[in-house]
Design a protein around this motif. Structure first.
Motif, PDB file in Angstrom:
ATOM      1  N   ALA A  39     -63.025  19.657-111.135  1.00 22.50           N
ATOM      2  CA  ALA A  39     -62.904  20.956-110.920  1.00 22.50           C
ATOM      3  C   ALA A  39     -61.956  21.878-111.911  1.00 22.50           C
ATOM      4  O   ALA A  39     -61.222  21.140-112.317  1.00 22.50           O
ATOM      5  N   MET A  40     -62.483  23.094-112.086  1.00 25.68           N
ATOM      6  CA  MET A  40     -61.751  23.874-113.016  1.00 25.68           C
ATOM      7  C   MET A  40     -60.301  24.018-112.661  1.00 25.68           C
ATOM      8  O   MET A  40     -59.295  23.738-113.726  1.00 25.68           O
ATOM      9  N   HIS A  41     -59.695  24.030-111.612  1.00 23.72           N
ATOM     10  CA  HIS A  41     -58.330  24.258-111.188  1.00 23.72           C
ATOM     11  C   HIS A  41     -57.503  23.056-111.621  1.00 23.72           C
ATOM     12  O   HIS A  41     -56.323  23.131-112.107  1.00 23.72           O
ATOM     13  N   VAL A  42     -58.299  21.721-111.712  1.00 25.71           N
ATOM     14  CA  VAL A  42     -57.454  20.546-111.971  1.00 25.71           C
ATOM     15  C   VAL A  42     -57.235  20.453-113.579  1.00 25.71           C
ATOM     16  O   VAL A  42     -56.297  20.189-113.916  1.00 25.71           O
ATOM     17  N   ARG A  43     -58.519  20.991-114.491  1.00 28.51           N
ATOM     18  CA  ARG A  43     -58.296  21.111-115.731  1.00 28.51           C
ATOM     19  C   ARG A  43     -57.071  22.022-116.038  1.00 28.51           C
ATOM     20  O   ARG A  43     -56.565  22.047-117.088  1.00 28.51           O
ATOM     21  N   MET A  44     -57.077  23.374-115.411  1.00 28.30           N
ATOM     22  CA  MET A  44     -56.260  24.335-115.874  1.00 28.30           C
ATOM     23  C   MET A  44     -54.777  24.572-115.503  1.00 28.30           C
ATOM     24  O   MET A  44     -53.963  24.643-116.011  1.00 28.30           O
ATOM     25  N   ALA A  45     -54.520  23.628-114.257  1.00 29.22           N
ATOM     26  CA  ALA A  45     -53.106  23.301-113.941  1.00 29.22           C
ATOM     27  C   ALA A  45     -52.372  22.658-115.119  1.00 29.22           C
ATOM     28  O   ALA A  45     -52.925  21.657-115.903  1.00 29.22           O
ATOM     29  N   ASP A  46     -51.002  22.595-114.912  1.00 34.09           N
ATOM     30  CA  ASP A  46     -50.380  21.768-115.944  1.00 34.09           C
ATOM     31  C   ASP A  46     -50.015  20.222-115.635  1.00 34.09           C
ATOM     32  O   ASP A  46     -50.091  19.273-116.325  1.00 34.09           O
ATOM     33  N   GLU A  47     -50.494  19.890-114.309  1.00 36.71           N
ATOM     34  CA  GLU A  47     -50.459  18.823-113.477  1.00 36.71           C
ATOM     35  C   GLU A  47     -51.552  18.491-112.574  1.00 36.71           C
ATOM     36  O   GLU A  47     -51.682  19.714-111.731  1.00 36.71           O
ATOM     37  N   ALA A  48     -52.084  17.626-112.397  1.00 35.87           N
ATOM     38  CA  ALA A  48     -52.958  17.479-111.120  1.00 35.87           C
ATOM     39  C   ALA A  48     -52.651  16.285-110.304  1.00 35.87           C
ATOM     40  O   ALA A  48     -52.480  15.060-110.873  1.00 35.87           O
ATOM     41  N   ILE A  49     -52.809  16.233-108.994  1.00 30.05           N
ATOM     42  CA  ILE A  49     -52.850  14.980-108.132  1.00 30.05           C
ATOM     43  C   ILE A  49     -53.795  15.078-107.135  1.00 30.05           C
ATOM     44  O   ILE A  49     -54.004  16.034-106.557  1.00 30.05           O
ATOM     45  N   CYS A  50     -54.463  13.871-106.959  1.00 25.70           N
ATOM     46  CA  CYS A  50     -55.494  13.789-105.786  1.00 25.70           C
ATOM     47  C   CYS A  50     -54.662  13.484-104.476  1.00 25.70           C
ATOM     48  O   CYS A  50     -53.770  12.644-104.280  1.00 25.70           O
ATOM     49  N   ILE A  51     -55.277  14.137-103.656  1.00 27.14           N
ATOM     50  CA  ILE A  51     -54.591  14.300-102.365  1.00 27.14           C
ATOM     51  C   ILE A  51     -55.729  13.726-101.182  1.00 27.14           C
ATOM     52  O   ILE A  51     -55.452  13.745-100.076  1.00 27.14           O
ATOM     53  N   GLY A  52     -56.784  13.047-101.542  1.00 27.81           N
ATOM     54  CA  GLY A  52     -57.576  12.474-100.454  1.00 27.81           C
ATOM     55  C   GLY A  52     -59.031  12.392-100.799  1.00 27.81           C
ATOM     56  O   GLY A  52     -59.437  13.038-101.673  1.00 27.81           O
ATOM     57  N   PRO A  53     -59.983  12.170 -99.863  1.00 31.85           N
ATOM     58  CA  PRO A  53     -61.277  12.033-100.057  1.00 31.85           C
ATOM     59  C   PRO A  53     -61.973  13.729 -99.598  1.00 31.85           C
ATOM     60  O   PRO A  53     -61.158  14.389 -99.384  1.00 31.85           O
ATOM     61  N   PRO A  54     -63.378  13.692 -99.943  1.00 31.86           N
ATOM     62  CA  PRO A  54     -63.839  14.895 -99.810  1.00 31.86           C
ATOM     63  C   PRO A  54     -63.777  15.726 -98.606  1.00 31.86           C
ATOM     64  O   PRO A  54     -63.481  17.095 -98.774  1.00 31.86           O
ATOM     65  N   PRO A  55     -63.719  15.361 -97.402  1.00 31.32           N
ATOM     66  CA  PRO A  55     -63.609  16.151 -96.291  1.00 31.32           C
ATOM     67  C   PRO A  55     -62.079  16.938 -96.380  1.00 31.32           C
ATOM     68  O   PRO A  55     -61.114  16.170 -96.602  1.00 31.32           O
ATOM     69  N   ALA A  56     -62.048  18.169 -95.978  1.00 25.63           N
ATOM     70  CA  ALA A  56     -61.169  19.154 -96.381  1.00 25.63           C
ATOM     71  C   ALA A  56     -60.077  18.491 -95.164  1.00 25.63           C
ATOM     72  O   ALA A  56     -58.785  18.657 -95.652  1.00 25.63           O
ATOM     73  N   ALA A  57     -60.292  18.013 -93.983  1.00 26.50           N
ATOM     74  CA  ALA A  57     -59.302  17.506 -92.947  1.00 26.50           C
ATOM     75  C   ALA A  57     -58.478  16.710 -93.553  1.00 26.50           C
ATOM     76  O   ALA A  57     -57.291  16.331 -93.308  1.00 26.50           O
ATOM     77  N   GLU A  58     -58.993  15.730 -94.565  1.00 21.97           N
ATOM     78  CA  GLU A  58     -58.164  14.735 -95.086  1.00 21.97           C
ATOM     79  C   GLU A  58     -57.677  14.739 -96.533  1.00 21.97           C
ATOM     80  O   GLU A  58     -57.232  13.948 -97.186  1.00 21.97           O
ATOM     81  N   SER A  59     -57.895  16.111 -96.928  1.00 23.53           N
ATOM     82  CA  SER A  59     -57.323  16.337 -98.380  1.00 23.53           C
ATOM     83  C   SER A  59     -56.655  17.713 -98.385  1.00 23.53           C
ATOM     84  O   SER A  59     -55.213  17.720 -97.982  1.00 23.53           O
ATOM     85  N   TYR A  60     -57.363  18.680 -98.489  1.00 25.57           N
ATOM     86  CA  TYR A  60     -56.726  20.131 -98.590  1.00 25.57           C
ATOM     87  C   TYR A  60     -55.955  20.542 -97.271  1.00 25.57           C
ATOM     88  O   TYR A  60     -55.145  21.588 -97.252  1.00 25.57           O
ATOM     89  N   LEU A  61     -56.396  19.867 -95.964  1.00 29.46           N
ATOM     90  CA  LEU A  61     -55.719  20.341 -94.995  1.00 29.46           C
ATOM     91  C   LEU A  61     -54.785  19.168 -94.433  1.00 29.46           C
ATOM     92  O   LEU A  61     -54.363  19.352 -93.259  1.00 29.46           O
TER      93      LEU A  61
END
Ligand code: MV4
Length: 448
Positions: A39-61
């Motif tokens: 995703a573009m936000h990963v490329r544009m930020a200074d650093e990126a870190i993976c926070i989990g699998p695709p379902p939002a409940a297990e990552s962005y939430l």
């Protein structure tokens, strides 16, 4: 000022926050699910870190995953964007408890405004006009009948825990009250695990007008006028504009001051939106959103301010960079939401974008995380871009929107773009003559 901010979001709003950070000399951390590695936000930020699998409940939430990402990267503050954890008071409490700064209001303010009855009582006590109705929750059908008789029909039964229009039922007369009351209750129980409801006078043809406020974190607050967001389908906004086509300067100053004074009195900090139904020249508070909204760019355009920069300043203790008297409303702005959806039914339509060409030129802003070759994952919401135009007046803004839509190319997937081309040909839209039911009526008529 912060040295590093973690952006707990994805898509165009993550880019929006990363851009503000970069202009302020602040380092940014993107978080992403495994579905968003490209995703573009990963490329544009200074650093990126993976926070989990695709379902939002297990990552962005996932609160623990996001707090861990902060601790691993040494980010001092979290910007939540909109959606996801942006209005989750328990999350904000955890962030505060970890000594991390949440870029937004306090967990206490988020909690109060998330409870629709408490929000309404708070606003009413602060002198903000509210819809006539019950004082708080309505425990049983007998109480509901008393209120119906008192305020007169039609009435609307609403879920205390609601929002987004779920758990709302109209009763056009006393005969319909019992069924409306019982249905609203059981829907509220099923959707929110809380069956409390309240009752309001039903407004038949209002506009949705929302006032942008900003608490400076030092006991002061300003307003940045209003947006008209009446053009919605199933509670999804599609077209927003500022200023409201039916709001004059005196009305703006009056409702704006009322809102700014109200939030100043509770010590509110950061960006917020006070939502009203507006009918026959009167405002009726319905809800307050304690986040930056999707449609904030139309307000940025007409006032020439960067609202995300101000959020970051306020959260860091610097306060706002302007006072109320510095704000001068200039021209007119319109935003349309580009969703990856197939018309006429608006079915989500993720897939690979073959070509993406953003429009440009004077008064045109395209906020999008798309790029040619990008595969839109099926796990998240369908907003893939926002086209915002600014002109000296409303006709100029609409002409510019038509021109910009002509330049915009998104090949490979279906989008809501054709809808806006048609909408601009409608005389009601040209005249600003619409209410909250206009778009669904127009769509229904179009389908025959
Ligand atoms: C109302 C209303 C009419 N009268 N309240 C819908 C979602 C929630 N935010 C509030 N909503 C409404 N509350 C009273 N007393 C009509 C709506 C409503 C609506 C409001 C704003 C934008 C679009 C809407 C579409 C349908 C119903």
């Amino acid at each position: 000022m912060f040295r590093k901010i973690l952006v707990a979001n994805r898509g165009e709003i993550a880019l929006r926050v990363i851009r503000a950070c970069r202009e302020m000399g602040i380092s940014s951390v993107a978080v992403h699910s495994t579905a968003d590695a490209d995703a573009m936000h990963v490329r544009m930020a200074d650093e990126a870190i993976c926070i989990g699998p695709p379902p939002a409940a297990e990552s962005y939430l996932s609160v623990p995953n996001i707090i861990s990402a902060c601790e691993i990267t040494g980010a001092e503050a979290i910007h939540p964007g909109y959606g996801f954890l942006s209005e989750n008071a328990s999350f904000v409490q955890v962030v505060e408890d970890h000594g991390i700064t949440f870029i937004g209001p306090s967990s206490a303010h988020i909690r109060v405004m998330g409870d629709k009855i408490a929000a309404k009582e708070t606003m009413k006590a602060l002198g903000v006009p509210v819809v006539p109705g019950s004082d708080g929750g309505v425990p049983d059908i007998e109480a509901a009948r008393r209120i119906g008789a008192q305020i007169g029909y039609p009435v609307l039964v609403k879920a205390t825990a609601g929002g987004g229009g779920r758990g709302m039922k109209v009763a056009r007369s006393a005969d319909e009250l019992e069924i409306a009351f019982r249905t609203a209750r059981s829907e509220a129980k099923a959707a929110f695990g809380n069956d409390e409801v309240y009752i309001e006078k039903y407004l038949a043809r209002p506009r949705h007008i929302e006032v942008q406020i900003f608490g400076d974190g030092k006991g002061g607050a300003v307003h940045l006028g209003e947006r008209d967001c009446s053009l919605q389908r199933r509670h999804q906004k599609l077209f927003e504009e500022a200023p409201g086509p039916t709001i004059d300067a005196a009305t703006r100053a009056r409702i704006g001051r009322t809102c700014a004074e109200a939030v100043a009195r509770i010590g509110y900090s950061g960006a917020g939106t006070i939502e009203f139904l507006y009918e026959d020249g009167a405002f009726f508070f319905i809800e307050m959103n304690t986040r930056l909204q999707v449609e904030h760019p139309v307000t940025e355009a007409i006032f020439g301010v960067d609202l995300v920069r101000e959020q970051i300043r306020v959260a860091s203790g610097l306060g706002l960079s302007f006072a109320q008297d510095d704000l001068v409303l200039n021209g007119h702005a319109v935003e349309v939401r580009i969703n990856a959806e197939r018309l006429p039914d608006f079915a989500p339509c993720p897939g690979r974008v073959k070509v993406f060409h953003a429009p440009g030129g004077l008064g045109v802003r395209m906020d999008s995380a798309l790029y040619g070759g990008y595969a839109i994952p099926p796990y998240y919401d369908s907003l893939i871009g926002k086209l915002i135009v600014h002109g000296r007046d409303r006709p100029e803004a609409l002409a510019r929107l038509r021109r910009a839509l002509g330049e915009l190319i998104i090949d490979g997937i279906d989008t809501t773009i054709p809808l806006f081309r048609e909408l601009l040909d409608d005389p009601d839209i040209a005249a600003g003559r619409y209410d909250i039911h206009w778009l669904e009526t127009w769509l229904a008529a179009k389908r025959g």
